[in-house]
Design an enzyme around this catalytic site. Structure first.
Site, PDB file in Angstrom:
ATOM      1  N   HIS A 112       0.803  -1.232   0.000  1.00 23.06           N
ATOM      2  CA  HIS A 112       0.000   0.000   0.000  1.00 23.06           C
ATOM      3  C   HIS A 112       0.834   1.279   0.000  1.00 23.06           C
ATOM      4  O   HIS A 112       0.270   2.360   0.162  1.00 23.06           O
ATOM      5  CB  HIS A 112      -0.908   0.061   1.231  1.00 23.06           C
ATOM      6  CG  HIS A 112      -1.971  -0.979   1.279  1.00 23.06           C
ATOM      7  ND1 HIS A 112      -3.240  -0.762   0.822  1.00 23.06           N
ATOM      8  CD2 HIS A 112      -1.942  -2.246   1.719  1.00 23.06           C
ATOM      9  CE1 HIS A 112      -3.972  -1.850   1.001  1.00 23.06           C
ATOM     10  NE2 HIS A 112      -3.199  -2.777   1.545  1.00 23.06           N
ATOM     11  N   LYS A 118      -8.548  14.066   5.333  1.00 22.00           N
ATOM     12  CA  LYS A 118      -7.742  12.839   5.299  1.00 22.00           C
ATOM     13  C   LYS A 118      -6.696  12.993   6.385  1.00 22.00           C
ATOM     14  O   LYS A 118      -6.587  14.063   7.000  1.00 22.00           O
ATOM     15  CB  LYS A 118      -7.084  12.663   3.933  1.00 22.00           C
ATOM     16  CG  LYS A 118      -6.356  13.917   3.392  1.00 22.00           C
ATOM     17  CD  LYS A 118      -5.813  13.705   1.989  1.00 22.00           C
ATOM     18  CE  LYS A 118      -6.849  13.891   0.899  1.00 22.00           C
ATOM     19  NZ  LYS A 118      -6.838  12.881  -0.137  1.00 22.00           N
ATOM     20  N   ARG A 119      -5.927  11.918   6.669  1.00 23.24           N
ATOM     21  CA  ARG A 119      -4.858  12.051   7.650  1.00 23.24           C
ATOM     22  C   ARG A 119      -3.953  13.232   7.280  1.00 23.24           C
ATOM     23  O   ARG A 119      -3.734  13.510   6.105  1.00 23.24           O
ATOM     24  CB  ARG A 119      -4.040  10.760   7.719  1.00 23.24           C
ATOM     25  CG  ARG A 119      -4.779   9.623   8.394  1.00 23.24           C
ATOM     26  CD  ARG A 119      -5.142   9.979   9.829  1.00 23.24           C
ATOM     27  NE  ARG A 119      -3.973   9.949  10.655  1.00 23.24           N
ATOM     28  CZ  ARG A 119      -3.740   9.087  11.634  1.00 23.24           C
ATOM     29  NH1 ARG A 119      -4.652   8.169  11.933  1.00 23.24           N
ATOM     30  NH2 ARG A 119      -2.641   9.124  12.343  1.00 23.24           N
ATOM     31  N   LYS A 163       0.673  14.442   1.754  1.00 19.57           N
ATOM     32  CA  LYS A 163      -0.685  14.739   1.285  1.00 19.57           C
ATOM     33  C   LYS A 163      -0.877  16.248   1.065  1.00 19.57           C
ATOM     34  O   LYS A 163      -1.848  16.689   0.494  1.00 19.57           O
ATOM     35  CB  LYS A 163      -1.722  14.212   2.274  1.00 19.57           C
ATOM     36  CG  LYS A 163      -1.723  12.676   2.401  1.00 19.57           C
ATOM     37  CD  LYS A 163      -2.773  12.199   3.389  1.00 19.57           C
ATOM     38  CE  LYS A 163      -2.675  10.720   3.714  1.00 19.57           C
ATOM     39  NZ  LYS A 163      -3.325   9.866   2.703  1.00 19.57           N
ATOM     40  N   THR A 203      -8.684   6.710  -1.630  1.00 21.90           N
ATOM     41  CA  THR A 203     -10.020   6.165  -1.857  1.00 21.90           C
ATOM     42  C   THR A 203     -11.083   7.231  -1.593  1.00 21.90           C
ATOM     43  O   THR A 203     -12.207   7.123  -2.088  1.00 21.90           O
ATOM     44  CB  THR A 203     -10.284   4.939  -0.961  1.00 21.90           C
ATOM     45  OG1 THR A 203      -9.772   5.185   0.344  1.00 21.90           O
ATOM     46  CG2 THR A 203      -9.618   3.703  -1.524  1.00 21.90           C
ATOM     47  N   LYS A 210     -14.966   8.489  -3.190  1.00 17.95           N
ATOM     48  CA  LYS A 210     -16.187   8.786  -2.427  1.00 17.95           C
ATOM     49  C   LYS A 210     -16.761  10.142  -2.822  1.00 17.95           C
ATOM     50  O   LYS A 210     -17.970  10.311  -2.961  1.00 17.95           O
ATOM     51  CB  LYS A 210     -15.879   8.776  -0.920  1.00 17.95           C
ATOM     52  CG  LYS A 210     -15.506   7.399  -0.404  1.00 17.95           C
ATOM     53  CD  LYS A 210     -14.855   7.432   0.984  1.00 17.95           C
ATOM     54  CE  LYS A 210     -14.108   6.125   1.219  1.00 17.95           C
ATOM     55  NZ  LYS A 210     -13.201   6.171   2.382  1.00 17.95           N
TER      56      LYS A 210
HETATM   57  O1  H53 Z   1      -3.799   2.724   1.980  1.00 18.14           O
HETATM   58  C1  H53 Z   1      -4.873   3.074   1.131  1.00 18.14           C
HETATM   59  C2  H53 Z   1      -4.406   3.866  -0.056  1.00 18.14           C
HETATM   60  C3  H53 Z   1      -3.575   5.060   0.401  1.00 18.14           C
HETATM   61  C4  H53 Z   1      -2.488   4.615   1.357  1.00 18.14           C
HETATM   62  C5  H53 Z   1      -3.102   3.857   2.508  1.00 18.14           C
HETATM   63  C6  H53 Z   1      -2.117   3.378   3.556  1.00 18.14           C
HETATM   64  C7  H53 Z   1      -2.454   3.524   4.909  1.00 18.14           C
HETATM   65  O2  H53 Z   1      -3.635   4.065   5.240  1.00 18.14           O
HETATM   66  C8  H53 Z   1      -1.563   3.083   5.900  1.00 18.14           C
HETATM   67  C9  H53 Z   1      -0.381   2.493   5.554  1.00 18.14           C
HETATM   68  C10 H53 Z   1      -0.049   2.335   4.218  1.00 18.14           C
HETATM   69  O3  H53 Z   1       1.076   1.733   3.858  1.00 18.14           O
HETATM   70  C11 H53 Z   1      -0.928   2.793   3.221  1.00 18.14           C
HETATM   71  O4  H53 Z   1      -1.765   5.711   1.830  1.00 18.14           O
HETATM   72  O5  H53 Z   1      -3.027   5.702  -0.726  1.00 18.14           O
HETATM   73  O6  H53 Z   1      -5.505   4.288  -0.801  1.00 18.14           O
HETATM   74  C12 H53 Z   1      -5.567   1.788   0.722  1.00 18.14           C
HETATM   75  O7  H53 Z   1      -4.809   1.083  -0.193  1.00 18.14           O
END
Ligand code: H53
Length: 806
Positions: free
Chosen positions: A344, A537-538, A543, A648, A652
């Site tokens: 991810h 978002k976080r 970001k 994601t 939405k």
């Molecule tokens: O995963 C999402 C992606 C997103 C990515 C996120 C993610 C985390 O929330 C935590 C750890 C990590 O390695 C990745 O930042 O881009 O959409 C689902 O795949």
């Protein structure tokens, strides 16, 4: 027992099929389960009885689903995730239900969407996770700063079932001894301490199907019963509970980092505890069928959600070799045939590595197995690339650093038969950067892409019921919720004035609802006719919430420089931010502080009035997202190109009839491909240029964008409070190489926002863009993802359901 068979057959569990039946059940629960009456049924009792009535129905479906899956004994999917960001709530009954906030951000929410799709599509599937006592912290904003408050969410959770009879004892520490039995030398892991895992089951109902799958969450507890009575009787009460407390610590709290690994011992303990309990459970279920071991991968597919569950690979090899007595090679074939790994992130700070010494201490036998896996792997690499001396060092599962580290992503690749990224760009990037050597070694077929998706049941039907209803009226009913490509029927109605008007009214109503929430929580009054510009978002430098707030300051300065007449021609805007910063991420917390400081100045500036408002929404979570997404006109997905694996929330927002401003990153690129370039506002440098730009910042001359420079000067003049508070944020751009390319992208960001304003002035054109986009979003359902995983990675089939038997 035979004599009672008939009674069992006579539908033993009370259930309901209509409103009257439902009411009856609620009353029954109030009177019997809760021992109350009509006269002392308060809100909490009403809530409890309501959920208990639903729960009963859920259990019946769940039991039947499990019985049928066991009877058919087809291949099952197990989704291992340290995070499931479920977020259930029944808002209208009473504000009683807590969010099940067992996750941080995108990764945990994706797992929750996948569970919904797996059940809806009738796949025999289980989720496995940890039952944290404290989920993600609650965020409070005090004097503009984030303050973390613990989230104890287990007070009353009607949706879980404790399984005190389903327990697994998990071993830690100890030592490994060699023993010879029957001419065979085996490794025996002895000593150390035992912690007990207790299962808690959460039923996961599908949409419009009786299939109800299971999410099993493990809770830790001391293995030796409640506490040591001996010590208690000797008057040593404190140490009698100490062991219990230490054991319970394992599942006590979710680590609040997203895209950041901190390498804490307790985190590794959590990972092994969860993985070992889950595998024990999976193996126990397999063994009931009395099949030979080589059929394990035909019966079991395990998906690793990121590297967090990678120890499962090692644990299964240990079970097969040490406990079941299989030969190494036969065991390894089973292991690699079973696992799939989803990556991810490419961010270096998020890639998991564990010090060899720590693994040795906590899991001595596992470290030996990791070394053996590595040895056999490197031997095969050496054979294939005899003249390449460097490659062994590069791909080794053990990094020869000081201290030595176990590279979990490499272990996950070696132990899986498929590795996937989560959007096309991301899946290409992992093949050409962090996992390049592994593509050489295994060939390209081991690596694949499954672009993320979201469940339309929650993110459209539940979050935006009016829009869902309007769409249903144009798309032949609710079928689109199960086949999202049916949304394409909307396009033929774009010319329909009445339809566009209804569409606009729904958006406006959703904005009114958000405006009310803003008023209630921040005290700031915003005009729902303004353009709502949202970034939730976080909080993370990659970001780029800092780019957004610098852009807001630029807009403020531009407005301030105008004459009152010029101002009258401007479009009013509300800039809405929300998101949590990891408690230890200082820079992210400074960004929150800057946003709030800008809001404090702008929101009370009478020259500006409605033209600009800056809002920071406290405690962004799944339930708030359900209010925010439907109310956005434009949302921001503006990560430095190549850093956001997928994203994601972009999906939405578009699905809820909002447009997006974004960089060419993650799933934004595929969203553009689907909805068309004219329906999205893209800006900024491309991922292929990022490396060169960073190099130029550090080794060439680095000039800051002049408009951004003005913004910095204004901050430094003290317009938004003590400039010292923000000096590190400015220095990151001016002096420290601007790693996230804020200055490089600033000009194009500002210009693109002007295009947004222009487009919004043409309301008819804007709504046409929104409807077109929604019509073309069918690809981004998580149902499509699950079907791709099932076919390409898991090799599993859905189980046909017979509705009459439910
Ligand atoms: O995963 C999402 C992606 C997103 C990515 C996120 C993610 C985390 O929330 C935590 C750890 C990590 O390695 C990745 O930042 O881009 O959409 C689902 O795949």
């Amino acid at each position: 027992p035979e004599p009672q068979r008939e009674a069992w057959k006579r539908n033993q569990i009370a259930s309901f099929t209509d409103k009257d039946g439902f009411e009856k059940e609620v009353v029954r629960h109030v009177e019997t389960t809760l021992a109350r009456s009509m006269f002392n049924c308060d809100e909490i009792a009403a809530y409890s009885a309501t959920s208990l009535a639903f729960r009963d129905r859920l259990i019946t479906h769940w039991n039947k689903t499990q019985q049928r899956q066991t009877y058919v004994d087809s291949k099952r999917v197990y989704y291992l995730s340290l995070e499931f960001l479920m977020g259930f709530r029944i808002e209208d009954v009473v504000k009683q239900e807590h969010d099940a906030a067992l996750g941080n951000g995108g990764l945990g929410r994706l797992a929750a969407c996948f569970l919904d799709s797996l059940a809806t599509l009738n796949f025999p599937a289980w989720g496995y996770g940890l039952r944290y006592r404290y989920g993600i912290f609650k965020q409070e904003i005090i004097d503009g700063y984030q303050v973390e408050v613990p989230d104890y969410w287990l007070d009353f959770n009607p949706w879980e079932f404790p399984r005190h009879d389903v327990t697994v004892d998990i071993q830690f520490f100890g030592q490994v001894n060699k023993k010879t039995t029957g001419g065979r030398t085996i490794s025996v892991w002895e000593g150390g301490e035992i912690v007990r895992a207790v299962a808690y089951d959460v039923p996961i109902p599908g949409y419009d199907t009786p299939t109800t799958n299971n999410l099993r969450l493990w809770s830790s507890k001391a293995s030796g019963g409640e506490f040591d009575f001996q010590k208690f009787n000797n008057g040593d009460y404190e140490s009698s509970v100490a062991e219990q407390q230490r054991a319970e610590t394992i599942s006590a709290v979710l680590y609040p980092n997203d895209n950041l690994e901190r390498g804490k011992e307790l985190r590794l303990k959590q990972q092994y505890f969860w993985v070992a309990a889950s595998l024990y459970d999976i193996v126990r279920r397999f063994k009931k069928s009395r099949r030979p071991w080589n059929e394990f991968p035909d019966q079991v597919a395990i998906q690793l959600n990121d590297t967090h569950p990678t120890l499962a690979i090692v644990e299964l090899q240990r079970i097969l070799v040490d406990i079941e007595g299989l030969e190494w090679d036969a065991a390894w074939e089973i292991v690699t045939g079973t696992f799939g790994y989803t990556n991810h992130t490419v961010l270096p700070e998020a890639l998991e590595k564990w010090p060899v010494g720590l693994v040795q201490h906590l899991l001595p036998r596992h470290l030996q197995i990791i070394y053996d896996i590595n040895l056999f792997f490197l031997q095969s690499v050496e054979k294939a690339f005899p003249s390449d001396r460097e490659i062994l060092r590069r791909v080794s599962i053990i990094e020869e650093s000081q201290p030595k580290m176990v590279r979990m992503a490499f272990l996950a690749i070696v132990g899986s038969h498929k590795v996937n990224g989560v959007a096309e760009l991301h899946s290409d990037l992992i093949k050409t950067t962090i996992f390049k050597d592994f593509v050489e070694i295994y060939g390209p077929d081991k690596f694949t892409n499954v672009t993320n998706g979201i469940t339309p049941r929650r993110w459209l039907h539940q979050a935006n019921p009016r829009l869902s209803e309007l769409i249903a009226s144009k798309c032949g009913g609710n079928e689109f919720l199960k086949d999202l490509t049916l949304l394409n029927q909307l396009e033929k109605h774009i010319g329909d004035k009445k339809f566009r008007k209804e569409w606009a009214e729904i958006k406006y109503a959703n904005k009114v609802r958000l405006a009310k929430h803003i008023k209630d929580t921040t005290g700031v009054v915003v005009n729902p006719a303004s353009l709502f510009d949202v970034q939730v978002k976080r909080i993370h430098e990659y970001k780029r919430q800092q780019l957004n707030i610098f852009g807001v300051i630029h807009r403020y300065l531009t407005l301030k420089a105008m004459t009152p007449d010029e101002r009258k021609k401007q479009l009013p805007r509300v800039s809405i931010f929300g998101g949590k910063a990891a408690p230890g991420y200082w820079m992210a917390k400074q960004i929150i502080h800057l946003i709030n400081s800008v809001g404090a100045v702008v929101n009370k500036d009478e020259d500006i009035g409605d033209l600009l408002k800056v809002i920071f929404l406290e405690d962004y979570n799944v339930s708030k997202a359900e209010i925010i997404c439907p109310a956005s006109d434009i949302s921001e997905h503006i990560s430095t190109a190549g850093t956001e694996a997928s994203g994601t929330s972009n999906m939405k927002f578009v699905l809820n009839g909002g447009l997006i401003i974004g960089t060419c990153d993650g799933a934004n690129i595929e969203i553009t491909r689907e909805i068309g370039e004219s329906n999205i506002f893209l800006f900024g440098n491309l991922s292929e240029d990022v490396e060169d730009l960073r190099h130029a910042h550090n080794y060439g001359s680095h000039t800051i964008d002049p408009d951004l420079d003005k913004v910095f000067n204004e901050i430094e003049d003290g317009t938004f409070g003590n400039p010292h508070d923000f000096s590190a944020m400015i220095a990151a751009v001016r002096q420290h190489g601007d790693y996230y390319l804020v200055s490089d992208d600033f000009h194009s960001y500002i210009e693109t926002h002007q295009l947004v304003d222009e487009a919004y002035r043409n309301q008819d054109g804007w709504i046409a863009k929104c409807i077109t986009s929604v019509a073309r979003m069918g690809f981004f359902t998580s149902d499509r993802c699950i079907n791709e995983y099932a076919e390409e990675i898991w090799n599993v089939e859905p189980l046909a359901v017979d509705r009459r038997s439910f």
